[in-house]
Scaffold this motif. Structure first.
Motif, PDB file in Angstrom:
ATOM      1  N   GLU A 491     -11.944   7.014  14.605  1.00 50.85           N
ATOM      2  CA  GLU A 491     -10.588   6.850  15.112  1.00 50.85           C
ATOM      3  C   GLU A 491     -10.141   8.051  15.941  1.00 50.85           C
ATOM      4  O   GLU A 491      -9.430   7.913  16.923  1.00 50.85           O
ATOM      5  N   SER A 705       2.455   4.903   9.587  1.00 51.90           N
ATOM      6  CA  SER A 705       1.402   3.881   9.600  1.00 51.90           C
ATOM      7  C   SER A 705       0.419   4.124   8.462  1.00 51.90           C
ATOM      8  O   SER A 705      -0.119   3.177   7.896  1.00 51.90           O
ATOM      9  N   ALA A 706       0.231   5.388   8.086  1.00 56.21           N
ATOM     10  CA  ALA A 706      -0.635   5.658   6.935  1.00 56.21           C
ATOM     11  C   ALA A 706      -0.021   5.083   5.664  1.00 56.21           C
ATOM     12  O   ALA A 706      -0.702   4.445   4.860  1.00 56.21           O
ATOM     13  N   VAL A 708       2.139   2.611   5.391  1.00 55.69           N
ATOM     14  CA  VAL A 708       2.072   1.145   5.426  1.00 55.69           C
ATOM     15  C   VAL A 708       0.655   0.666   5.109  1.00 55.69           C
ATOM     16  O   VAL A 708       0.456  -0.274   4.341  1.00 55.69           O
ATOM     17  N   ARG A 709      -0.327   1.372   5.679  1.00 57.23           N
ATOM     18  CA  ARG A 709      -1.719   0.989   5.439  1.00 57.23           C
ATOM     19  C   ARG A 709      -2.059   1.074   3.946  1.00 57.23           C
ATOM     20  O   ARG A 709      -2.658   0.163   3.381  1.00 57.23           O
ATOM     21  N   ILE A 710      -1.650   2.164   3.340  1.00 54.72           N
ATOM     22  CA  ILE A 710      -1.949   2.342   1.914  1.00 54.72           C
ATOM     23  C   ILE A 710      -1.258   1.256   1.091  1.00 54.72           C
ATOM     24  O   ILE A 710      -1.860   0.619   0.234  1.00 54.72           O
ATOM     25  N   LYS A 712      -0.182  -1.605   2.031  1.00 51.98           N
ATOM     26  CA  LYS A 712      -0.698  -2.944   2.328  1.00 51.98           C
ATOM     27  C   LYS A 712      -1.928  -3.215   1.466  1.00 51.98           C
ATOM     28  O   LYS A 712      -2.122  -4.322   0.971  1.00 51.98           O
ATOM     29  N   ALA A 713      -2.740  -2.184   1.298  1.00 56.15           N
ATOM     30  CA  ALA A 713      -3.949  -2.351   0.502  1.00 56.15           C
ATOM     31  C   ALA A 713      -3.634  -2.414  -0.985  1.00 56.15           C
ATOM     32  O   ALA A 713      -4.255  -3.146  -1.739  1.00 56.15           O
ATOM     33  N   THR A 726      -1.067   9.658   0.592  1.00 51.44           N
ATOM     34  CA  THR A 726      -0.751   9.859   2.006  1.00 51.44           C
ATOM     35  C   THR A 726      -1.251  11.226   2.466  1.00 51.44           C
ATOM     36  O   THR A 726      -1.887  11.349   3.517  1.00 51.44           O
ATOM     37  N   GLN A 729      -4.936  11.216   2.910  1.00 45.83           N
ATOM     38  CA  GLN A 729      -5.410  10.471   4.089  1.00 45.83           C
ATOM     39  C   GLN A 729      -5.117  11.202   5.394  1.00 45.83           C
ATOM     40  O   GLN A 729      -5.843  11.056   6.358  1.00 45.83           O
ATOM     41  N   TYR A 764       5.128  -3.305  -1.508  1.00 45.40           N
ATOM     42  CA  TYR A 764       4.918  -3.606  -0.094  1.00 45.40           C
ATOM     43  C   TYR A 764       5.530  -4.965   0.230  1.00 45.40           C
ATOM     44  O   TYR A 764       5.299  -5.938  -0.498  1.00 45.40           O
TER      45      TYR A 764
END
Lengths: 766, 258
Positions: A491, A705-706, A708-710, A712-713, A726, A729, A764
C-alpha cells in the motif's frame, strides 16, 4: 610398618572344623589384602574358595557366635551370617590399623598414603568379592531379597567399611591436603594433579545408593569434596580479586578475571569431576564478576568514550556470565548512542535552513554505522544490544536539534537526499555504488517514525523526476521503490509504482501514436511526446491558470487527443500545462549563424511564437492571446526578459500592464542550448509548505479509515482495544496520538459509522 | 396454448409488524385488537379537530396545534420534562407532530387504551417515576434528542440542547446534583459549553452527557472519569475545566464558613 611382610597360609582345614576353616580363610584374606603383590597360587585360591563354601554349608556349626543348638537347623543361612560378620570384624581391624598409620602423615604425604592404601584395598576387595562368590550368591542374595538393609555384596561391604571406619575420620585432613595443593597451583606452582584426580575418584566411588547398591550417587563426593572445594575457591578469589582491584585498573582486572575463569575451566577438565563444572563456574562468577559488577559497569562509560572495543568485548563476556549482568550496560549504551547521535546532528545543525540533506543523513548514518559495528564486534551481535541501538537511533533520528524546527524535518531531508541520489548529475555517486547508498538510506528510513511524511515528499520528488525525465536510471528507481515496499508493504508504494508505470506505458503509447500518425501519412511537423498520468496516483494539481496553446502545436494536440479517445473511450483528459515544455530554435539572431535552441515551458513557447508575426507585443495582447493568468504570465515573461531574449519597455522590475516586449535581435549567449524553463526558489518553498500542510489532514483520514477497517472486520470492540489496535496498525506510517484517535472515533460516531454499545464497547454500523 | 399461461403475477406481501398486529406484551390477543382500534379511533378524533382553516392536519399525522392540545389534555406541562414522557411513548420525531403508527403502537406497547383518562393516569404515574428510575429517565431523555432536533439534521443546536437539558435536569426530571455535597453541575456545564463549545450537540454527545450526569451525580469527585476511557473530548475538557474551577469553590466555602 607394623604389618607382617608375608602371610603364611595355614594348612587346608577339615571341612567339619569351623574354627580351623575361619583361621584358614582369615589368613587367605590377609594375604590378599596385604601382600597381593607376591602373587597367589591356584591351589591357595581354590582352597579359599572351597573354604568359603565349606563354611557356609557346614552342618555342625558349633562353638561359634550362634546361641543354642536350636539354631542349627537353619543351616547355611546362619552360617553365612557368621562368615559375613567375621569378614566385617576383619575389615574393621584392618582399617583401624590404617587409621593409626595415617596419623603419621600430613599434607602431600597423607595424600600419597591415602591413595596407595585405597588402591591396595579396592584391588583386594575385588579378589575377595570373587572368592566369596558363594556367600554373595546365597546368603547375601537372600538377605537382600528379603529387603534387609545394611547387607551388601562383599565388594560393596568393603567400600561401606572403608567409608565408615576410615574415610569419615580422615576425609577432612585429606581434603585440606587437596585444597592446599590446589592453592599452590593457583599461586603458580606446579603440582602433581594426578593425585587429586585419584582422590576425587575415591570419593566418588564411596557414593553408594542406600536403596540399590548397583547404583552410585555423588552425595559423598559432593559433601566431602565439592562443598569444601567451592568454599575454598570462593574465599581464594574473593581475597585475590579484592586485592587486585585495589592495586590495578579495572581493565587489568578484567584481563585477570578472564584468565582466572579460563584456568578454572581447564582445572575441571584436568583433574576434577565434571559434576563440579557448573557450581564452580557459578562460584567463580560470583567472586570474580558479580561482586565487582558495579565497579565494572562504572568503567563502561569510560570505555565507550574512548572506544576501547577489546575491553568492552571483555566486559561484555564477563558480565554475560552473571544473571542480569548486561542490563545496565545496555541502558548506558543506549543513552550513549543517543547522545552521540544528538551531538553529531548538533555539529551540522549550525545553519538549519541551509542544511544539505546529504550532510544531515551522513551525520545520522555515521553514528549508526559506528555503533552497529561495535555491537557486532564487541557485543556478539546480540539482539538485545541491537534493540538498544535501534531505540537510541529512533530517538535521535526523530527528535534532535534539526527536528525542533518541525518534526517533519527528518523524513523530509531523507527524501530530499534520496532525490539528490536518484536525480541526474545530482550526487556524484557512481551508479555501481548507488544501490549500496540506497540501502543506507533504508537504514535511516527504518528509524523514521513519520513514514507518511517521507512518502509525501518522496512522491512529489519522484513525480518531478519522472515528469522532467531526470532520473539517473530506471533500475535505481525500481530498486528504491521495491526497498520501500519491502519495508512498508504494498500500500505504501502503490502510488509510486503506478506513477512509474504510467511513464512506461506512456512510452509505448507515444510509439503507437507515431505509427498512427505515419499511417495517416500526415505531415508531422512536431516531434512530440505525451505522458498520461493517472489522476489519483500523482501528487499533482491541474494548472491554476487558463491557457490557449499556440496554433503551432494545436493540431498535434488535437490529433493526439483523438487518438487517445479512440483507444480509451470515456476517459477524461486534463492538460497539465504547467508541466509541459518544449524547445524552439532562433532563426533571427544576427550574431550567430547556428541558431540557438531555447528550452522553454509551454507558456514561454506560446509567448515566443507570437514574435513570429510581430517584433513587438504589448503585455495586454500577450495576456489575451495566451489566456494566461497574470501570475503564470509574469513568471514566464520574467525569465525571458531576464535572459534578454525579450526586451521589456519601459524597463522596470516586474512585468505588468502597460509594458511592451521587443524581440532582441542582438541576443547572445555562450551556450547553444539554453534552459529557460526554470522554477523559482519561492515556488519550491511554496511546494514544501503545501506538502507539510496536507499531512495533518491526511493523517485524520488515514486514522478514520483504519478505525473503520478494524471495526468492519471485528463488528464490536472495546474502546481501549480499538485504540490499541489502531495504534498498532498505524504506527508503521506515523505515531498517532491517542487524543487524535479519540477525536476520529467521535467523528465516526457523529457520522454514524459507529455506535456506542454498553460497557464501553463500540459497534460498527454498516 | 394461450399466451396468458406464461404470465406470472407478483404481489407484495407485507410481513413486517402492521399497526393492527403490533408486537408487544399482549400481542395477538383479542383485547389488543380492540385496544388498537380504540387508539386508532382516538387518533382520528384528535386529528380531524380543526383549529382553524389553515391548520388542517395531514393524513396519519397530528399537527402542532393539536399535538400541544393533546399533550396538555393528558396532563403534560409543556415546560418541563413531563412533555418528553409522552413524546417518547408516541415515538414523536419532532416536538410538534404525532404520527399514527407511533401513537397506536406506542400506547399499545404501554398497555393503554385509546382513552384520555387512562392515558392521563399513566402519564401521572410516569412523571412520578421519572426522578426515581434512572433508566426510565435516560430512555425519556434520549428520546428528547430525537424529538428535539430538526428532522433533516444530525445534531442539535446548542441553544436548543441547553433548553431541553434545562427541562430534563429539573423536577419532575432528575436534577444533575451531587449526592454528597449537593453540588449543582448543570449551571457549570452550561457555562462551560457557552464559553468553550461553539458547536452543535451530536447524538453521541447528548447521550454521553446523560451518562456523565448520572455518574457525576453519584460520584462528584469524578473518580469514575478516566482520560483513557471513551468519554468524548467535550467531556474530557469539561472535567479539566471543572477541576480548574474547584479550588475557587473550595476557597469560597471557606469564606462562607469564616
Amino acid at each position: 610398618m607394623s604389618r607382617p611382610a608375608t602371610v603364611m597360609m595355614p594348612p587346608a582345614p577339615n571341612r567339619e572344623d569351623i574354627g580351623a576353616t575361619w583361621e584358614y580363610l582369615q589368613a587367605g584374606i590377609s594375604k590378599i589384602m596385604i601382600n597381593l603383590q607376591d602373587g597367589m597360587d591356584m591351589g591357595t585360591y581354590m582352597g579359599i574358595y572351597t573354604a568359603v563354601h565349606n563354611f557356609c554349608t557346614s552342618q555342625k556349626a558349633v562353638g561359634l557366635s550362634q546361641t543354642g543348638s536350636g539354631a542349627a537347623h537353619r543351616g547355611a543361612h546362619l552360617l553365612g551370617e557368621d562368615l559375613y560378620k567375621k569378614l566385617i570384624d576383619y575389615l574393621n581391624g584392618h582399617l583401624a590399623d590404617l587409621l593409626e598409620q595415617s596419623k603419621a602423615h600430613a599434607e602431600e604425604a597423607l595424600l600419597t598414603f591415602y591413595i596407595r592404601e585405597w588402591d591396595r584395598y579396592t584391588t583386594a576387595a575385588k579378589y575377595i568379592h570373587h572368592l566369596f562368590r558363594y556367600l554373595n550368591r546365597h546368603w547375601v542374595k537372600r538377605e537382600m531379597d528379603e529387603g534387609k538393609k545394611g547387607t551388601h555384596d562383599v565388594y560393596t561391604l568393603h567400600l561401606v567399611q572403608w567409608r565408615t571406619q576410615l574415610f569419615e575420620k580422615v576425609s577432612e585432613k585429606v581434603m585440606s591436603a587437596v585444597l592446599m595443593l590446589v592453592e599452590k597451583q593457583r599461586n603458580g606452582e606446579t603440582i602433581e594433579h594426578g593425585q587429586i584426580k585419584q582422590v576425587v575418584d575415591s570419593f566418588v566411588s564411596l557414593g553408594l545408593d542406600e536403596h540399590d547398591s548397583s547404583k552410585s550417587t555423588l552425595d559423598v563426593y559432593r559433601y566431602h569434596f565439592e562443598r569444601p572445594f567451592l568454599e575454598a575457591t570462593s574465599e581464594f578469589y574473593a581475597a585475590e580479586s579484592t586485592q587486585f582491584v585495589a592495586e590495578n585498573s579495572v581493565v587489568e582486572y578484567m584481563k585477570k578475571a578472564e584468565s582466572r575463569l579460563n584456568e578454572e575451566e581447564e582445572r575441571v577438565r584436568m583433574y576434577l569431576h565434571q559434576d563440579i563444572a557448573t557450581p564452580l563456574k557459578k562460584a567463580c562468577n560470583k567472586a570474580l564478576i558479580a561482586d565487582h559488577s558495579t565497579l565494572l559497569r562504572d568503567e563502561f562509560q569510560i570505555l565507550l568514550d574512548n572506544n576501547r572495543e577489546d575491553d568492552m568485548k571483555r566486559m561484555y563476556n564477563l558480565l554475560n556470565r552473571i544473571p542480569d549482568g548486561l542490563d545496565p550496560l545496555r541502558q548506558k549504551f543506549e543513552t550513549h548512542v543517543r547522545n552521540a547521535g544528538l551531538a553529531a546532528v548538533s555539529k551540522v545543525a549550525s545553519d538549519a535552513e541551509k542544511l544539505e540533506p546529504k550532510v544531515y543523513v551522513d551525520a545520522l548514518l555515521g553514528v549508526h554505522t559506528q555503533y552497529q559495528g561495535l555491537v557486532k564486534r564487541a557485543f556478539n551481535d546480540e539482539p538485545e544490544f541491537t534493540r538498544s541501538l535501534d531505540n537510541a537511533c529512533r530517538e535521535f533520528v526523530n527528535r534532535n536539534e534539526i527536528c525542533k524546527a518541525g518534526s517533519n524535518r527528518s523524513p523530509e531531508l531523507l527524501a530530499k537526499y534520496t532525490d539528490v541520489l536518484l536525480r541526474k548529475s545530482g550526487s556524484g555517486v557512481e551508479e555501481s555504488d548507488l544501490d549500496a547508498v540506497l540501502t543506507q538510506i533504508m537504514t535511516v528510513f527504518k528509524y523514521i517514525e513519520d513514514k507518511d511524511v517521507f512518502q509525501k515528499f518522496y512522491s512529489r520528488m519522484l513525480a518531478r523526476r519522472l515528469v522532467h525525465s531526470t532520473s539517473t536510471s530506471d533500475d535505481a528507481e525500481t530498486s528504491m521503490i521495491s526497498k520501500l515496499k519491502e519495508a512498508c508493504g504494498f500500500e505504501y508504494t502503490n502510488k509510486l509504482q503506478r506513477m512509474f508505470q504510467d511513464i512506461q506505458i506512456s512510452k509505448d503509447l507515444n510509439q503507437g501514436f507515431k505509427d498512427h500518425s505515419k499511417q495517416l501519412s500526415e505531415k508531422q511537423p512536431l516531434d512530440s511526446t505525451y505522458s498520461i498520468l493517472g489522476t489519483s496516483f500523482w501528487p499533482l494539481a491541474p494548472p491554476n491558470t487558463t491557457f490557449n496553446p499556440p496554433a503551432e502545436v494545436q493540431d498535434d494536440l488535437n490529433r493526439f487527443t483523438r487518438f487517445y479517445k479512440n483507444k480509451h473511450d470515456g476517459r477524461k483528459l486534463t492538460w497539465l500545462w504547467q508541466l509541459c515544455k518544449g524547445e524552439v530554435k532562433t532563426g533571427y539572431c544576427k550574431s550567430q549563424k547556428t541558431p540557438y535552441t531555447l528550452q522553454v515551458s509551454v507558456y514561454q513557447m506560446a509567448i515566443l511564437l507570437l514574435f513570429n508575426d510581430k517584433d513587438v507585443h504589448s503585455y495586454e495582447d500577450i495576456a489575451s492571446i495566451t489566456q494566461l493568468a497574470p501570475e503564470a504570465l509574469d513568471g514566464a515573461l520574467g525569465i525571458l526578459v531576464k535572459a534578454k531574449v525579450l526586451l521589456q519597455k519601459p524597463d522596470s522590475a516586474k512585468p505588468g500592464a502597460g509594458q511592451t516586449y521587443h524581440l532582441n535581435y542582438d541576443f547572445k549567449n555562450k551556450k547553444i542550448r539554453i534552459n529557460l524553463n526554470i522554477g523559482t526558489k519561492s515556488e519550491a518553498k511554496q511546494e514544501e509548505v503545501e506538502t507539510n500542510k496536507t499531512i495533518e489532514e491526511d493523517r485524520k483520514l488515514v486514522l478514520q479509515s483504519a478505525i473503520v477497517r478494524i471495526m468492519k472486520a471485528r463488528k464490536k470492540m472495546k474502546y481501549n482495544v480499538l485504540v490499541g489496535e489502531t495504534i498498532s496498525q498505524i504506527k508503521g506510517r506515523f505515531v498517532p496520538k491517542v487524543g487524535d484517535i479519540k477525536k476520529c472515533i467521535e467523528i465516526l460516531l457523529d457520522k454514524e459509522y459507529l455506535e456506542r454499545l454498553d460497557d464501553d464497547e463500540l459497534g460498527y454500523l454498516a | 396454448m394461450s399466451h396468458d399461461q406464461r404470465m406470472r403475477f407478483f404481489m407484495f406481501e407485507q410481513r413486517g409488524p402492521s399497526p393492527f398486529y403490533a408486537s408487544g406484551a399482549s400481542a395477538g390477543s383479542a383485547p389488543t385488537v380492540s385496544r388498537e382500534s380504540s387508539l386508532l379511533k382516538q387518533f382520528e378524533s384528535l386529528r380531524v379537530t380543526k383549529v382553524s382553516k389553515d391548520a388542517q392536519d395531514e393524513k396519519d399525522k397530528i399537527g402542532p396545534d393539536n399535538t400541544m392540545k393533546y399533550l396538555e389534555t393528558v396532563g403534560v406541562n409543556l415546560e418541563d420534562a413531563s412533555m418528553f414522557i409522552v413524546l417518547e411513548i408516541v415515538k414523536a420525531e419532532t416536538i410538534g407532530e404525532i404520527k399514527k403508527d407511533g401513537f397506536v403502537s406506542g400506547w399499545a406497547d404501554a398497555g393503554v387504551d385509546g382513552n384520555i383518562a387512562t392515558q392521563k393516569k399513566h402519564v401521572l404515574n410516569s412523571v412520578a417515576k421519572l426522578s426515581r428510575d434512572k433508566d426510565f429517565f435516560k430512555k425519556v431523555a434520549k428520546h428528547a434528542f430525537v424529538a428535539g432536533k430538526e428532522p433533516d439534521q444530525r445534531a442539535l443546536a446548542l441553544d436548543n440542547a441547553i433548553l431541553y437539558w434545562t427541562m430534563l435536569f429539573a423536577p419532575p426530571g432528575r436534577p444533575w446534583v451531587g449526592k454528597q455535597t449537593g453540588i449543582d453541575f448543570f449551571p457549570l456545564w452550561t457555562q462551560y459549553l457557552r464559553e468553550k463549545w461553539p458547536r452543535t450537540v451530536s447524538r453521541d454527545m447528548w447521550n454521553q452527557t446523560l451518562l456523565f450526569a448520572e455518574k457525576s451525580s453519584e460520584d462528584e469527585s469524578l473518580s469514575f472519569w478516566d482520560e483513557e476511557a471513551s468519554w468524548p473530548n467535550v467531556i474530557d475538557d469539561f472535567v479539566a475545566w471543572f477541576k480548574d474551577q474547584r479550588p475557587q469553590d473550595g476557597a469560597m466555602e471557606v469564606d462562607q464558613s469564616a
